[in-house]
Design an enzyme around this catalytic site. Structure first.
Site, PDB file in Angstrom:
ATOM      1  N   SER A  59       0.858  -1.195   0.000  1.00  0.00           N
ATOM      2  CA  SER A  59       0.000   0.000   0.000  1.00  0.00           C
ATOM      3  C   SER A  59       0.894   1.244   0.000  1.00  0.00           C
ATOM      4  O   SER A  59       2.099   1.146   0.261  1.00  0.00           O
ATOM      5  CB  SER A  59      -0.846  -0.029   1.291  1.00  0.00           C
ATOM      6  OG  SER A  59      -1.401   1.234   1.577  1.00  0.00           O
TER       7      SER A  59
ATOM      8  N   TYR B 266      -3.620  -0.887  10.007  1.00  0.00           N
ATOM      9  CA  TYR B 266      -3.419  -1.042   8.557  1.00  0.00           C
ATOM     10  C   TYR B 266      -2.003  -0.599   8.175  1.00  0.00           C
ATOM     11  O   TYR B 266      -1.293  -1.288   7.432  1.00  0.00           O
ATOM     12  CB  TYR B 266      -4.465  -0.217   7.816  1.00  0.00           C
ATOM     13  CG  TYR B 266      -4.502  -0.450   6.324  1.00  0.00           C
ATOM     14  CD1 TYR B 266      -5.142  -1.560   5.796  1.00  0.00           C
ATOM     15  CD2 TYR B 266      -3.901   0.442   5.439  1.00  0.00           C
ATOM     16  CE1 TYR B 266      -5.192  -1.777   4.418  1.00  0.00           C
ATOM     17  CE2 TYR B 266      -3.943   0.235   4.067  1.00  0.00           C
ATOM     18  CZ  TYR B 266      -4.591  -0.871   3.563  1.00  0.00           C
ATOM     19  OH  TYR B 266      -4.630  -1.081   2.194  1.00  0.00           O
TER      20      TYR B 266
END
Ligand code: NAP
Length: 253
Positions: A145, A158
């Site tokens: 990410s 996350y």
């Protein structure tokens, strides 16, 4: 370079979380390059099945909840029974939880880390063992990410998981490159999927994000297909431990 560098005919890819979103986009890209798909999901990936089969390759749906490592052996056993084993593993399944760090709960920490990092590692380990035992080359593609590179806001578990994905991609590459296994990652930018629904519905955040993307648009599942085919194919045989940003230029700003 000949087009056959990207030919995946006769290969089999295990793709986790491909009933929708980026996983579906990558499964379709791999299938278009000739690859059979073992689709690992917690609900039936009907649309993906229909679209993959229309491309003329094999498709197997495996029911599995990657909140735990329990289904991992069964996933690879089913791939072995149907296709004689897997050549490619795409660790795509992932979740996100949003809350201020001052309020963030232990449950939101554990649930995200379990899917995004723990299952990714142990599925990779089982896949690598099967490749080595079967004397097969292997390609692992992890989904990282922008928050593998940046801190993010209100998504502590996350960010921890995706920063961990970048580190583990390097570690696994260091250990397995000489065993014929390529381990790399794709770091998607801001892509229009369920994962970013909350951001896209927040007018201020969505304007800020779009304003910083040089390509001038959010990405979509189809934008990852080419990178997935590259990292799954012999074109990337000497690429190890790399995290490839597919981000419309976000990190260049
Ligand atoms: P998505 O549409 O929410 O897809 C996530 C996929 O993971 C779904 O298929 C989901 O299944 C599956 N999944 C979640 N928990 C699971 C579990 N316990 N067991 C099995 N499968 C599970 O979001 P996406 O954007 O396509 O996300 C795909 C990956 O890209 C994730 O790793 C995400 O973190 C990453 N990513 C996304 C973006 C973005 O901007 N969208 C950016 C960077 C990275 P269900 O449909 O059943 O929930």
């Amino acid at each position: 370079m000949s087009a056959s560098f990207f030919d995946l005919s006769g290969k089999t890819a295990v793709v986790t979380g491909c009933n929708t979103g980026l996983g579906q986009g990558m499964a379709l890209g791999l299938a278009a390059a000739g690859c059979n798909i073992v689709a690992v999901n917690r609900r039936a990936p009907e649309e993906t099945q229909r679209r993959v089969e229309a491309l003329g390759v094999g498709f197997l749906a495996v029911d599995a909840d990657l909140a735990s490592t329990a289904p991992i052996d069964d996933i690879l056993a089913q791939a072995e029974a149907r296709f004689g084993g897997a050549d490619i593993l795409v660790n795509n399944a992932g979740i996100i939880r949003r809350a201020d760090s001052l309020e963030f709960t232990e449950q939101d920490w554990d649930e995200v880390l379990d899917v995004n990092l723990k299952s990714l590692f142990f599925l990779s380990q089982a896949f690598a063992r099967a490749c080595i035992d079967g004397q097969r080359r292997g390609k692992i593609i992890n989904i990282a990410s922008m928050l593998s590179f940046q801190g993010g806001i209100r998504v502590p578990s996350y960010t921890a998981s995706k920063s961990g994905v970048l580190g583990l991609t390097r570690l696994m590459a260091n250990e397995w490159a000489a065993r014929g296994i390529n381990v790399n990652a794709i770091a998607p930018g801001y892509m229009a999927t369920n994962n970013t629904e909350a951001l896209r519905h927040d007018p201020e955040r969505s304007r800020e994000i779009l304003g910083r993307i040089p390509a001038g648009r959010w990405g979509g599942p189809e934008d990852l297909a080419g990178a997935a085919v590259f990292l799954a194919s012999s074109a990337s045989d000497y690429v190890h431990g790399h995290t490839l940003a597919v981000d419309g230029g976000w990190l260049a700003r």
